[in-house]
Every structure is written in structure tokens, then in C-alpha cells.
Write an enzyme that holds these catalytic residues in place. Structure first.
Site, short mmCIF file in Angstrom:
data_model
loop_
_atom_site.label_atom_id
_atom_site.label_comp_id
_atom_site.label_asym_id
_atom_site.label_seq_id
_atom_site.Cartn_x
_atom_site.Cartn_y
_atom_site.Cartn_z
N HIS A 86 -46.52 52.85 31.18
CA HIS A 86 -45.50 52.90 30.14
C HIS A 86 -44.53 51.70 30.19
O HIS A 86 -43.75 51.49 29.27
CB HIS A 86 -44.70 54.20 30.25
CG HIS A 86 -44.29 54.76 28.92
ND1 HIS A 86 -44.17 53.99 27.79
CD2 HIS A 86 -43.97 56.02 28.54
CE1 HIS A 86 -43.81 54.75 26.77
NE2 HIS A 86 -43.67 55.98 27.20
N ARG A 87 -44.58 50.91 31.27
CA ARG A 87 -43.80 49.68 31.29
C ARG A 87 -44.39 48.66 30.33
O ARG A 87 -43.68 47.80 29.79
CB ARG A 87 -43.77 49.08 32.70
CG ARG A 87 -43.12 49.94 33.76
CD ARG A 87 -43.29 49.32 35.13
NE ARG A 87 -44.71 49.15 35.47
CZ ARG A 87 -45.14 48.59 36.59
NH1 ARG A 87 -44.26 48.14 37.49
NH2 ARG A 87 -46.44 48.48 36.84
#
Length: 466
Positions: free
Chosen positions: A437-438
Site C-alpha cells: 500500500h506504500r
């Protein structure tokens, strides 16, 4: 007239910063005459089984390690008596009394340099964008990154020095074995070593009966007893954590606690894709090629990644950069007798379906046969795991370290499905996409998965990507 010199052969660095290997077998014995490049041993790294060739022609003088030993890179494993003309010197290897620090030719390079502690040092990490011809250092799942060299803690080193002062050093045991003995309340003075030259092994300690701690330990703890270990059972088995299992565990822990995982799911009607698969298998163009559902999914994924580059990227925190790759090195998870391995098809974006299927089949076969090489297990930028072959519908795959996404492919099974405004029996597959999700927003991950699922539902949509 010629003279002989003793030449040491240290365990070489077998690639990608691997720090240790287990000796599976010796192909020679002490006193044997060997030729240059003759295979002398078979060793297992965290990624592959490798044959070691002899760097010299001569006579085997000494085998330093037994079968089953786990040896650090740069440590001597065998010495040779090598003929040499008078007045000449050989730069090939250090003398037997020169230690293991000097470089010598090895299977891959000079081996990992040793630090003052005698342990192999890690290579400096390569950074920046990497081409398909120069795969990344980051490791995939099953060969996932080799665990970094274990550094002894101050406590263990202090205990080792204390034991040496008490005369325990002559018992020939390693610091981990001595620590295990302390934890189990075993006095090494009472343990009979079964290893080479009386070496006390982990198994010797495990089979010893727990009792009072050693006198020095008892004095410092006011006669306290160590907590007893669980009583062994006749049905128990104990397997050393090493090789692929060790590397996989280290990689999974590193990935799970580094990258914030998100998983999204999609069920897809793949009836048309399965029909296409049967037609392709029957065509002359694919004669001799093993086409599978994974092959088709892999081709769809490589095409879709060109449109969704966030899924084919890497978080480089060290340099505060996000690397979006211009190539696709596709990892394909495979279950083997040695554990989970992820062979990598390098430059998958350049391959047509037949070439991709053939490359995937060859790599998977090599992984299961134990003939795959470390470079074939590294450099992945995105991975696929077919859990459907085990009769599983879906899962939440863990990202290979250094990758932004992994797609799990579930089994194809017939089930009632809405089709053309009616309920029909259709072939359905579940897709599970985990992503970092980064690097990947929810919309980006969902969009990629929807595109892959849409093409598998209607393979004619491929024309829009070619």
C-alpha cells in the site's frame, strides 16, 4: 624436480550475497587425485543445489567439514597437495597457514570478505533502476532473501569467553550449542559428543537429560534450575531450520513486517478462457508446449502491468525513491520437496504465449529437480502463485520482498453463475491480489485486478492490449 604445496579451498560465494551452504555430499575422499574443475562436492544454499568444481589439480589432503555441516562463506572446506616447480609461486590461493582472508579463485567470485570476527560480511546493496539483464538483489518468496549473517550478541560472546576461562572450550561445541545447553540446564561436561573429533552437536544436547545447571551458572543464579524442556515423545521429529525453509521464513517475516499488505479479491467466469485454452493446446503452433491456466494468466499479467506500472515497482527507502520497472521479471511460485521456490522468468514482457509457457515450464521443472541456479531465483518484479492446484479457491499471499504485487490464482470449478440474465453452470475462478500500500493505492490495485479478470472473462479483450 617439482615440489608440492598445500592449497586451501574456501567455500565460495555462490551468488547474491548468500552467506552459508550445507554440504550435501563429498564426491572425493582424502588421498584422491583430482583434476582441475572436477566436481568435488555438492552443496545446498538457501536457493539451489550446486556442484563445486575443484580449483586445483592435485591430491585431496584434508576434508575440513563432514556431510551435513552448514559452513559460512570464506571458511576452508578442503585442502589439496598441488605440484609446483621450484622457484615459482602461485597466486591462485593462500597457503594453508595464511588464513582464509586472502582472495582465491572460486566458483563465482572471491567469496564474502571476512570481518575481524571471522564471519562473512554482507555485500553492499545495489540500488537504482536495474535492467532485465541485471536482476535485483532483492529476493523472491522462495528463495527469498537469504537470512543476513547472524551476529553474536554481547551476551553470547561474554558467555563464550567465560566458558573458555572455565576450561569448557576443549569440549568442542559451537556458541549456539552452548547457549542451547544453558537454556536446557545441560552441563556440557557430562555430554558425549558424537560429531567429528568429539564435537558436541545440537542433537547431543537435545538428547541429554535436563538437570542442574553448570556450577558457575548455579552459583550466579542462587541454585536456580533452568525451566525443563517439554518431555520428548516417540512420535516427535526435529528438523534443522536451514536452506530454503530458513530463507523463506526470513523473507516472509521481513516482508510481512515491512510492507503494509492489502489484499483484494475477484471471482471471474473463465468459461471462455478455458475453451480458448483447449483450442490452443490442439493447435500446431503450441505442439510440444505445456499450456496451463497459469500460462494464460501470466501472459495477461505481463500485458496489464505495462498499463499499471505501480504494480511493477519497488520501494527504495534507502535512497528515498520509487522505482518503476520498464521490464517484467515474472516470479512463478512452485512447491518443491525443498520447500516453496519462486523461479523468475526474466524479460517476460518480450515473450509471446508459447515462449512464456515454455520458459515457465523449464524453470518450474528445474526448481523441483533441484537443478535451478541462484540467478534464476532472483530479480523478480511481480509474482503469481497458483493455489488452485491444491484445490484452494483463494488466499492472501504474502509479497515477495522488494515487489509491489503478487497474484494468487484459485482453482477453476463449475458453479451456478449469472450468464446472459439467466442462471447457468459456468467455470469460475477466484483471483486474490496482494499489494504494497506504500506503492499501490486501493484504486490502482482494484483497477489492475479488474482488468486482468475482465480479460480472463472475455479473452477477446486481449486485442485491446496488443
Amino acid at each position: 624436480m617439482s615440489i608440492t604445496m598445500e592449497k586451501l579451498f574456501n567455500l565460495p560465494d555462490l551468488g547474491e550475497g548468500l552467506t552459508e551452504s550445507e554440504i550435501l555430499s563429498w564426491r572425493v575422499a582424502e588421498g584422491d587425485t583430482v583434476e582441475l574443475n572436477q566436481v568435488i562436492a555438492e552443496v545446498e544454499t538457501a536457493k539451489a543445489v550446486v556442484e563445486l568444481p575443484s580449483p586445483f589439480s592435485g591430491v585431496v589432503k584434508k576434508l575440513y567439514e563432514p556431510v551435513g555441516a552448514v559452513v559460512n562463506v570464506g571458511k576452508p572446506i578442503v585442502s589439496f597437495e598441488v605440484a609446483q616447480a621450484p622457484g615459482t609461486s602461485s597466486p591462485e590461493a593462500p597457503r594453508a597457514d595464511a588464513g582464509a582472508e586472502k582472495p582465491q579463485p572460486t566458483l563465482v567470485g572471491y567469496g564474502a570478505p571476512t570481518e575481524s570476527s571471522g564471519r562473512p560480511a554482507r555485500r553492499a546493496r545495489r540500488t537504482g533502476a536495474v535492467s532485465a539483464q541485471s536482476p535485483l538483489n532483492d529476493e523472491p518468496v522462495g528463495s527469498a532473501a537469504a537470512a543476513p549473517p547472524v551476529q553474536a550478541t554481547d551476551e553470547v560472546e561474554a558467555e563464550t569467553r567465560a566458558e573458555a576461562s572455565r576450561g569448557i572450550g576443549h569440549l568442542r561445541s559451537s556458541p549456539p550449542v552452548r547457549k542451547l545447553a544453558r537454556d536446557r540446564g545441560i552441563d556440557l561436561q557430562s555430554v558425549q559428543g558424537t560429531g567429528t573429533k568429539g564435537l558436541i552437536t545440537r542433537e547431543d544436547v537435545m538428547h541429554a537429560a535436563p538437570g542442574e545447571t553448570s556450577p558457575d551458572r548455579s552459583t550466579s543464579s542462587k541454585n536456580a534450575k533452568a525451566a525443563p524442556a517439554p518431555a520428548p515423545s516417540s512420535g516427535d521429529t526435529r528438523t534443522p531450520i536451514r536452506g530454503v525453509r530458513k530463507a523463506t521464513a526470513a523473507a516472509m517475516v521481513a516482508s510481512a513486517f515491512t510492507a503494509p499488505h492489502v489484499t483484494v479479491f475477484l471471482s471471474v467466469d473463465v468459461t471462455e478462457t478455458m475453451a480458448l485454452l483447449e483450442r490452443l493446446r490442439a493447435s500446431k503452433r503450441f505442439a510440444g508446449v505445456k499450456l496451463t491456466v497459469t500460462s494464460l494468466v501470466a501472459k495477461v499479467v505481463t500485458l496489464s502491468l505495462a498499463r499499471h506500472r505501480a504494480l511493477n515497482s519497488q520501494w527504495d527507502g534507502e535512497n528515498r525513491e520509487i522505482i518503476e520497472f520498464g521490464h517484467v521479471n515474472l516470479g512463478l511460485a512452485a512447491a518443491t520437496e525443498r520447500g516453496l521456490m519462486v523461479p523468475v522468468v526474466h524479460g517476460a514482457q518480450r515473450m509471446d504465449l508459447a515462449a512464456l509457457a515454455a520458459a515457465a515450464g523449464d524453470l518450474t521443472h528445474a526448481a523441483r529437480e533441484g537443478t535451478i541456479t541462484p540467478p534464476q531465483l532472483t530479480g523478480g518484479t511481480f509474482s503469481i502463485s497458483n493455489v488452485g492446484v491444491f484445490g484452494i479457491d483463494a488466499g492472501t499471499p504474502i509479497l515477495p520482498p522488494g515487489q509491489a504485487g503478487i497474484l494468487a490464482v484459485g482453482q477453476v470449478r463449475k458453479m451456478p453463475w449469472e450468464y446472459q440474465d439467466e442462471i447457468a453452470l459456468r467455470q469460475v475462478m477466484a483471483l486474490s491480489l496482494s499489494f504494497d500500500h506504500r506503492l499501490v493505492d486501493g484504486e490502482q490495485g482494484a483497477s489492475f485486478l479488474a482488468e486482468v479478470g475482465g480479460i480472463l472473462e472475455d479473452p477477446g479483450m486481449l486485442m485491446g492490449l496488443i
